[in-house]
Design a protein around this motif. Structure first.
Motif, PDB file in Angstrom:
ATOM      1  N   VAL A  60       0.845  -1.198   0.000  1.00 30.44           N
ATOM      2  CA  VAL A  60       0.000   0.000   0.000  1.00 30.44           C
ATOM      3  C   VAL A  60       0.879   1.246   0.000  1.00 30.44           C
ATOM      4  O   VAL A  60       0.604   2.223  -0.713  1.00 30.44           O
ATOM      5  N   LYS A  61       1.946   1.214   0.804  1.00 31.54           N
ATOM      6  CA  LYS A  61       2.870   2.359   0.865  1.00 31.54           C
ATOM      7  C   LYS A  61       3.499   2.618  -0.505  1.00 31.54           C
ATOM      8  O   LYS A  61       3.557   3.767  -0.975  1.00 31.54           O
ATOM      9  N   ILE A  62       3.950   1.553  -1.166  1.00 29.35           N
ATOM     10  CA  ILE A  62       4.576   1.711  -2.488  1.00 29.35           C
ATOM     11  C   ILE A  62       3.568   2.220  -3.513  1.00 29.35           C
ATOM     12  O   ILE A  62       3.841   3.163  -4.271  1.00 29.35           O
ATOM     13  N   VAL A  63       2.383   1.605  -3.528  1.00 24.93           N
ATOM     14  CA  VAL A  63       1.342   2.023  -4.477  1.00 24.93           C
ATOM     15  C   VAL A  63       0.934   3.473  -4.216  1.00 24.93           C
ATOM     16  O   VAL A  63       0.754   4.270  -5.145  1.00 24.93           O
ATOM     17  N   ASN A  64       0.819   3.834  -2.955  1.00 22.63           N
ATOM     18  CA  ASN A  64       0.449   5.200  -2.595  1.00 22.63           C
ATOM     19  C   ASN A  64       1.483   6.203  -3.116  1.00 22.63           C
ATOM     20  O   ASN A  64       1.137   7.234  -3.710  1.00 22.63           O
ATOM     21  N   GLU A  65       2.744   5.900  -2.910  1.00 21.06           N
ATOM     22  CA  GLU A  65       3.811   6.813  -3.349  1.00 21.06           C
ATOM     23  C   GLU A  65       3.871   6.914  -4.873  1.00 21.06           C
ATOM     24  O   GLU A  65       4.087   8.007  -5.417  1.00 21.06           O
ATOM     25  N   GLU A  66       3.660   5.786  -5.565  1.00 16.75           N
ATOM     26  CA  GLU A  66       3.701   5.823  -7.028  1.00 16.75           C
ATOM     27  C   GLU A  66       2.473   6.506  -7.616  1.00 16.75           C
ATOM     28  O   GLU A  66       2.564   7.198  -8.638  1.00 16.75           O
ATOM     29  N   LEU A  67       1.322   6.332  -6.969  1.00 12.98           N
ATOM     30  CA  LEU A  67       0.112   7.050  -7.406  1.00 12.98           C
ATOM     31  C   LEU A  67       0.315   8.556  -7.256  1.00 12.98           C
ATOM     32  O   LEU A  67      -0.026   9.337  -8.151  1.00 12.98           O
ATOM     33  N   THR A  68       0.885   8.937  -6.120  1.00 11.97           N
ATOM     34  CA  THR A  68       1.146  10.361  -5.879  1.00 11.97           C
ATOM     35  C   THR A  68       2.094  10.921  -6.935  1.00 11.97           C
ATOM     36  O   THR A  68       1.912  12.030  -7.435  1.00 11.97           O
ATOM     37  N   GLU A  69       3.107  10.125  -7.299  1.00 12.27           N
ATOM     38  CA  GLU A  69       4.062  10.549  -8.321  1.00 12.27           C
ATOM     39  C   GLU A  69       3.377  10.755  -9.668  1.00 12.27           C
ATOM     40  O   GLU A  69       3.597  11.761 -10.362  1.00 12.27           O
ATOM     41  N   ILE A  70       2.507   9.817 -10.054  1.00 15.88           N
ATOM     42  CA  ILE A  70       1.799   9.927 -11.335  1.00 15.88           C
ATOM     43  C   ILE A  70       0.851  11.117 -11.341  1.00 15.88           C
ATOM     44  O   ILE A  70       0.673  11.795 -12.358  1.00 15.88           O
ATOM     45  N   LEU A  71       0.255  11.385 -10.173  1.00 14.73           N
ATOM     46  CA  LEU A  71      -0.709  12.494 -10.084  1.00 14.73           C
ATOM     47  C   LEU A  71      -0.027  13.855 -10.014  1.00 14.73           C
ATOM     48  O   LEU A  71      -0.703  14.877 -10.087  1.00 14.73           O
ATOM     49  N   GLY A  72       1.299  13.862  -9.836  1.00  8.49           N
ATOM     50  CA  GLY A  72       1.992  15.146  -9.891  1.00  8.49           C
ATOM     51  C   GLY A  72       2.866  15.480  -8.711  1.00  8.49           C
ATOM     52  O   GLY A  72       3.510  16.530  -8.695  1.00  8.49           O
ATOM     53  N   SER A  73       2.883  14.651  -7.681  1.00  9.49           N
ATOM     54  CA  SER A  73       3.752  14.824  -6.506  1.00  9.49           C
ATOM     55  C   SER A  73       3.423  16.051  -5.667  1.00  9.49           C
ATOM     56  O   SER A  73       3.161  15.959  -4.481  1.00  9.49           O
ATOM     57  N   GLU A  74       3.435  17.225  -6.280  1.00  8.27           N
ATOM     58  CA  GLU A  74       3.245  18.453  -5.500  1.00  8.27           C
ATOM     59  C   GLU A  74       2.016  19.224  -5.971  1.00  8.27           C
ATOM     60  O   GLU A  74       1.620  19.159  -7.127  1.00  8.27           O
ATOM     61  N   THR A  75       1.434  19.957  -5.042  1.00  8.53           N
ATOM     62  CA  THR A  75       0.278  20.796  -5.362  1.00  8.53           C
ATOM     63  C   THR A  75       0.722  21.972  -6.223  1.00  8.53           C
ATOM     64  O   THR A  75       1.712  22.636  -5.907  1.00  8.53           O
ATOM     65  N   ALA A  76       0.004  22.210  -7.325  1.00  8.09           N
ATOM     66  CA  ALA A  76       0.356  23.306  -8.240  1.00  8.09           C
ATOM     67  C   ALA A  76      -0.588  24.479  -8.019  1.00  8.09           C
ATOM     68  O   ALA A  76      -1.807  24.330  -8.101  1.00  8.09           O
ATOM     69  N   GLU A  77      -0.024  25.618  -7.724  1.00  5.82           N
ATOM     70  CA  GLU A  77      -0.815  26.826  -7.478  1.00  5.82           C
ATOM     71  C   GLU A  77      -0.988  27.628  -8.771  1.00  5.82           C
ATOM     72  O   GLU A  77      -0.286  27.418  -9.763  1.00  5.82           O
ATOM     73  N   ILE A  78      -1.912  28.595  -8.717  1.00  9.87           N
ATOM     74  CA  ILE A  78      -2.083  29.539  -9.828  1.00  9.87           C
ATOM     75  C   ILE A  78      -0.838  30.426  -9.918  1.00  9.87           C
ATOM     76  O   ILE A  78      -0.344  30.939  -8.917  1.00  9.87           O
ATOM     77  N   GLU A  79      -0.313  30.562 -11.148  1.00  6.16           N
ATOM     78  CA  GLU A  79       0.857  31.427 -11.357  1.00  6.16           C
ATOM     79  C   GLU A  79       0.403  32.885 -11.426  1.00  6.16           C
ATOM     80  O   GLU A  79      -0.245  33.300 -12.386  1.00  6.16           O
ATOM     81  N   LYS A  80       0.733  33.635 -10.401  1.00  8.88           N
ATOM     82  CA  LYS A  80       0.316  35.039 -10.367  1.00  8.88           C
ATOM     83  C   LYS A  80       1.278  35.897 -11.172  1.00  8.88           C
ATOM     84  O   LYS A  80       2.486  35.683 -11.169  1.00  8.88           O
ATOM     85  N   SER A  81       0.721  36.886 -11.847  1.00  8.21           N
ATOM     86  CA  SER A  81       1.532  37.829 -12.614  1.00  8.21           C
ATOM     87  C   SER A  81       2.170  38.840 -11.673  1.00  8.21           C
ATOM     88  O   SER A  81       1.534  39.268 -10.701  1.00  8.21           O
ATOM     89  N   PRO A  82       3.413  39.276 -11.949  1.00  7.03           N
ATOM     90  CA  PRO A  82       4.043  40.300 -11.097  1.00  7.03           C
ATOM     91  C   PRO A  82       3.317  41.639 -11.183  1.00  7.03           C
ATOM     92  O   PRO A  82       3.408  42.462 -10.286  1.00  7.03           O
ATOM     93  N   LYS A  83       2.601  41.856 -12.283  1.00  9.89           N
ATOM     94  CA  LYS A  83       1.785  43.070 -12.393  1.00  9.89           C
ATOM     95  C   LYS A  83       0.352  42.671 -12.733  1.00  9.89           C
ATOM     96  O   LYS A  83       0.110  41.694 -13.432  1.00  9.89           O
TER      97      LYS A  83
END
Length: 523
Positions: free
Chosen positions: A76-99
């Protein structure tokens, strides 16, 4: 939830490993074969399945059991980690413009939910960041889409720029951006046109809009219910527009859920949001690790906590905790809590976010009966203001009047009031730290509890009170076992018998552990 069938299949696979001391190569081959079938049945794209199974096999074959994990936990630990990897690993935020403004362009096929998502995202930006967004109606082929965006804008008090259907999308976007800059809107959400299928005319228009607007984000909105086709759609839009992220809508529907597992791996672009229902608030930031936990039936407490914190007012929660402590909780408070719980989403979905409950057999067919909730509301609505504030006034003649006014029987009204009074007493026991009193209210003999449970009487209950206060009232929907006040029925639910017993045992266990840790910390 979209992943229910996949969760069920994977749970079945993991059960086959129970009792083993070590994962042999044959074990891994058998398990990964079953996982492969489960993923394919869930409409995960074949190339993604092959990559996933290869990674799991490489890590699992001959894997020694470490950190007291048995083979089931290890896989379960291995499957969980590999699923997370396929889904993107990290949360992606909205890219805010500097202006300002930050420009977000929606793209996708017709019917994917672009317009609705634009409204949901605008509302989320306001609620979480005090933003001042503006939406641009650039779908010139569907007047209904323009009207829908205007309606959403009025609902959340967000301006919508449109020029009807007689101008080109590029012209509309150009004028809309000019107005947004003049009004100092910090976000601009562009709702573009879609087609039933990808064609050159659609892509040319979208490329022209992109060239003009130079968006910070191009979010591809995909209907999760289209299955494996989602991967093909995402791949083609990415090639044509170089999207920055994906939005999966209708993820709460009766779908196999494979789109989420395919899109990220095939496009290389992160999933940023999911649409979880029809309400304007039914939008979630996509967290790969949390989604992986949900798929494996491990719950998602962080999202549950976030939902609670969004819906519950801190001051009201503190007032409610005080009312519980003083035993002055009344029917007005009950309705207020009912509203807040319902705003968090369907009760059956919330329960599945609790670890261990997602694939509980007794929850499989559980569904809150909205008609029962309406009946409870009708009972309270038929009371006078004085009766709502002081339940002790409810003598038999008043109850008969309430029954007639609410369309319920005299017996139904009596049962509702009885459950309410029992729950009040139980909650007062929790908040005062009198655990013996609380257990007796639930029909549990305190003397029959395990001897190694800590004595909670007289202990500092501040941690527990904080938990109750921040989250509002305790999860009464799960307290419906034998001998306990049937709080599930107060909320229109149906959690009885084994589920109620299971929930009570789990709650008591977690409470005991929490108190042990608190005691150690104080020492």
């Amino acid at each position: 939830m979209a992943f229910e069938s996949l969760t069920e299949r994977l749970q079945g696979v993991f059960k086959n490993l129970r009792g083993k001391k070590k994962l042999s190569e044959k074990d891994v081959q058998e398990v990964t074969k079953e996982i492969r079938l489960a993923l394919l049945e869930a409409d995960v794209a074949l190339p993604v399945v092959k990559t996933f199974i290869k990674r799991v096999r490489e890590r699992a074959i001959g894997h020694e059991i470490i950190d007291t994990l048995d083979p089931t936990q290890q896989i379960v630990k291995i499957v969980n980690e590999e699923l997370t990897e396929i889904l993107g690993s990290e949360t992606a935020e909205i890219e805010k413009s500097p202006k300002i403004p930050t420009i977000i362009m929606m793209a996708g096929l017709q019917g994917a939910g672009k317009t609705t998502f634009a409204g949901k995202l605008a509302n989320k930006l306001i609620k979480e960041g005090n933003a001042r967004p503006m939406m641009i109606a650039a779908d010139i082929y569907r007047p209904a889409a323009i009207d829908q965006l205007k309606t959403l804008g009025q609902q959340i008090n967000v301006p919508v720029f449109d020029m009807g259907t007689d101008h080109s999308a590029v012209e509309i976007v150009a004028n809309g951006l000019a107005q947004a800059r003049e009004n100092r809107n910090d976000y601009v959400l562009i709702d573009t046109a879609g087609r039933l299928q990808i064609d050159e005319k659609l892509m040319e228009e979208l490329r022209d809009v992109k060239a003009l607007a130079q968006p910070n984000e191009i979010l591809l909105v995909i209907d999760s219910m289209i299955g494996q086709e989602a991967a093909n759609v995402a791949d083609e839009f990415n090639k044509q527009l170089d999207i920055t992220g994906v939005v999966l809508t209708k993820i709460d529907g009766d779908t196999r859920g494979g789109a989420a597992l395919s899109v990220r791996e095939i496009t290389g672009k992160p999933i940023k949001f999911t649409g979880t229902g029809e309400k304007i608030t039914d939008i979630e930031t996509f967290h790969p690790d949390r989604m992986s936990s949900r798929i494996l039936g491990m719950g998602d407490l962080l999202t549950l906590i976030e939902k609670a914190s969004q819906e519950y007012d801190a001051q009201k929660s503190a007032e409610l905790a005080e009312k519980m402590r003083e035993n002055t909780f009344d029917f007005n408070d009950f309705i207020d809590q009912l509203d807040q719980v319902q705003n968090m989403g369907p009760m059956e979905d919330l329960l599945k976010m609790i670890p261990g409950m997602a694939n509980n057999p007794a929850l499989k067919n559980f569904k809150v009966d909205e008609r029962e909730i309406a009946r409870k509301r009708a009972i309270v609505s038929s009371m006078t203001p004085q009766e709502r504030e002081n339940p002790d006034l409810l003598n038999p003649s008043r109850r008969r009047r309430i029954a007639a006014g609410s369309g319920n029987s005299f017996v139904d009204v009596n049962k509702f009031i009885k459950d309410f009074n029992q729950a009040k007493s139980m909650m007062q026991g929790v908040m005062s730290g009198d655990m013996d009193k609380m257990m007796r209210q639930m029909g549990v003999n305190p003397n029959a509890m395990p001897k190694n449970m800590p004595n909670l009487d007289g202990m500092d209950m501040s941690a527990l009170e904080g938990m109750m206060g921040q989250g509002g009232m305790p999860d009464m929907s799960a307290l419906g076992g034998a001998g306990m006040p049937d709080m599930s029925q107060m909320f229109g639910g149906g959690l009885k018998g084994k589920v109620g017993e299971f929930a009570m045992k789990q709650s008591m266990k977690r409470m005991a552990n929490k108190m042990k840790k608190a005691k150690k910390k104080r020492k």
